[in-house]
Design a protein around this motif. Structure first.
Motif, PDB file in Angstrom:
ATOM      1  N   SER A   1      -6.226   5.185   1.731  1.00 16.24           N
ATOM      2  CA  SER A   1      -5.940   3.485   1.663  1.00 16.24           C
ATOM      3  C   SER A   1      -5.718   3.004   2.992  1.00 16.24           C
ATOM      4  O   SER A   1      -4.788   3.431   3.493  1.00 16.24           O
ATOM      5  CB  SER A   1      -4.626   3.308   0.855  1.00 16.24           C
TER       6      SER A   1
ATOM      7  N   ALA B   1       0.798  -1.383  -0.038  1.00 16.41           N
ATOM      8  CA  ALA B   1       0.028   0.112  -0.064  1.00 16.41           C
ATOM      9  C   ALA B   1       0.723   1.227   0.013  1.00 16.41           C
ATOM     10  O   ALA B   1       0.440   2.203  -0.782  1.00 16.41           O
ATOM     11  CB  ALA B   1      -0.947  -0.155   1.223  1.00 16.41           C
TER      12      ALA B   1
ATOM     13  N   GLN C   1      -9.745   3.207  -0.941  1.00 15.16           N
ATOM     14  CA  GLN C   1      -9.249   1.824  -1.050  1.00 15.16           C
ATOM     15  C   GLN C   1      -9.482   1.355   0.326  1.00 15.16           C
ATOM     16  O   GLN C   1      -8.681   1.622   1.121  1.00 15.16           O
ATOM     17  CB  GLN C   1      -7.922   1.959  -1.518  1.00 15.16           C
TER      18      GLN C   1
END
Length: 245
Positions: A82, A32, A125
């Protein structure tokens, strides 16, 4: 002649999670951080002033959006989040939840008049549940299993501020996949921003990301072929071209 103000982008990526007593609650989100760094670099090349933040607590995430209310903004505001999550929630690195409605409230016309007329664009995300076709042996951005319930996503949709578009990595109730190479969703966003599709109007660009994830991405591992379907909601009143630099 004065130069136009630079559009701003806030990128928040959480990869390591601990509770207040130091216990590890969620698994590490491998892949990530590098993905977020690539997105930040692309946005910088597209003339955004980018703030990239790693491993922020729930309170720190709220504070970051509060700070945006005190900044000078250009034509657009873009934010990428994220992290681990579930429906209507993303988690800070302290494993505490941040309600999306809270973020939207901070950026509302009443709380943040500086952003009232500026298009606000979110890419999120994070898992929105724990459903998937037959289970996939890869990392996913969800929390611990919870009792089955219907996801209540309409309150999130109704709470978005004026002039806002929000794109989610997956549909309500489903997981968003992530592995060491990155996520299906943000990798598709990267591909679009690096290509000629970045010149599309935002609604067409998001539809292109939907197509990219639906037809070109699939989970790997024991359950080869499992899919993901992004979706987006918008109350923008006109076509915008935020990445056509």
């Amino acid at each position: 002649m004065s130069q136009p103000r630079q559009s701003r982008a806030l990128v928040i990526v959480n990869t390591n999670f601990c509770s207040s007593d130091g216990d590890v609650v969620f698994r590490t989100r491998g892949g990530a951080k590098r993905e977020a760094e690539k997105l930040s670099n692309i946005l910088s090349r597209l003339n955004y002033k980018v703030k990239l933040m790693h491993n922020k607590t729930a309170k720190e995430i709220e504070d970051l959006y509060q700070q945006e209310c005190c900044c000078e903004h250009g034509e657009y505001f873009v934010s990428i989040i994220s992290s681990h999550g579930k429906e209507g929630i993303i988690f800070g690195c302290d494993s505490e939840p941040v309600m999306l409605t809270r973020i939207f409230q901070i950026l509302s016309s009443e709380k943040c008049p500086v952003l009232t007329k500026i298009p606000k664009i979110f890419f999120i995300q994070a898992c929105r549940g724990k459903e998937f076709d037959q289970g996939v042996v890869v990392e996913c951005d969800s929390g611990e299993p919870e009792p089955e319930c219907e996801p209540d996503c309409f309150s999130d949709y109704l709470s978005i501020p004026p002039q806002t578009a929000v794109m989610f990595a997956c549909s309500p109730g489903y997981v968003a996949f992530l592995n060491i190479s990155g996520s299906m969703f943000l990798q598709a966003l990267l591909k679009v921003l690096e290509g000629e599709e970045r010149h599309l109007a935002l609604n067409c660009l998001m539809t292109r990301i939907n197509w990219e994830v639906a037809f070109c991405c699939q989970a790997r591992g024991t359950y080869e072929g499992c899919k993901e379907m992004p979706c987006f909601v918008t109350n923008l009143l006109q076509e915008v071209f935020p990445f056509s630099a």
